[in-house]
Design an enzyme around this catalytic site. Sequence first.
Site, PDB file in Angstrom:
ATOM      1  N   CYS A  93       0.870  -1.173   0.000  1.00 49.53           N
ATOM      2  CA  CYS A  93       0.000   0.000   0.000  1.00 49.53           C
ATOM      3  C   CYS A  93       0.911   1.229   0.000  1.00 49.53           C
ATOM      4  CB  CYS A  93      -0.968  -0.008   1.188  1.00 49.53           C
ATOM      5  SG  CYS A  93      -0.217   0.158   2.816  1.00 49.53           S
ATOM      6  N   CYS A 167      -1.661   1.906  -4.115  1.00 41.85           N
ATOM      7  CA  CYS A 167      -0.306   2.434  -4.298  1.00 41.85           C
ATOM      8  C   CYS A 167      -0.055   2.843  -5.743  1.00 41.85           C
ATOM      9  CB  CYS A 167       0.738   1.420  -3.847  1.00 41.85           C
ATOM     10  SG  CYS A 167       0.690  -0.144  -4.730  1.00 41.85           S
ATOM     11  N   CYS A 171       4.345  -0.223  -8.095  1.00 37.81           N
ATOM     12  CA  CYS A 171       4.868  -1.577  -8.004  1.00 37.81           C
ATOM     13  C   CYS A 171       5.332  -2.074  -9.368  1.00 37.81           C
ATOM     14  CB  CYS A 171       3.796  -2.511  -7.456  1.00 37.81           C
ATOM     15  SG  CYS A 171       4.416  -4.148  -7.018  1.00 37.81           S
TER      16      CYS A 171
END
Length: 222
Positions: A93, A167, A171
């Site tokens: 997150c 997020c 990633c």
Amino acid sequence: MDVSDRRPLPGLTYPEAYLHRLADELSLKFSGIFGLETVERYVLESYTSLLRGSTVRAHVAARTVRFATDRLTALAQAKGAIARDVPEVLFVCEQNAGRSQMAAVLTAHLSGGRVHVRSAGSMPSGEIHATVVEAMRELGLDLGEEFPKPLTDDVVQAADVVVTMGCGDACPVYPGKRYQDWELADPAGQSLDAVRGIREEIRAHVVVLLNSVGVEPQALPA
């Protein structure tokens, strides 16, 4: 060569004496997998990244040990140098202070240790939200030893399943991995009652995730 005779490689300096000792200890632990230069770099990177976001400097030493060890383990797993006996799940997150921490501890306990979990944040905060700690304590789960960690490439490479929670595109994406995105409210600044609701949403998601990897959820502590 005796460990006490080892010295940092040229160009590397240690702002704290314990970092030198840690690098030596980890170079022995990962002997035959990583060279001293790689271990030293990981120790210093881990230290500086945790120091940047830490609100209590006294915690940085112990956290650096855990963070650097876990990152090197993840890298060794990704290289195939350390076997992965159970599925690896990474929760990400933004702050790694709420949603991903709750998901990680719930997965670890509900799986009965048959899933290995990591968590990280794209912009980690200094400490886990107090309401999150309290909400998990109500279930008999202790977050007292956990701390926010920055997202690093090595833990993504080691994961079989990567679960993101607000997020964004932070990633990295690797082929051959399962990616899931859970839409959950951010517990930051919310009441304990609201955090309880988020916790239960996460618990429901975790049960589905465990079933999908062939692990039957276990009961939580009484």
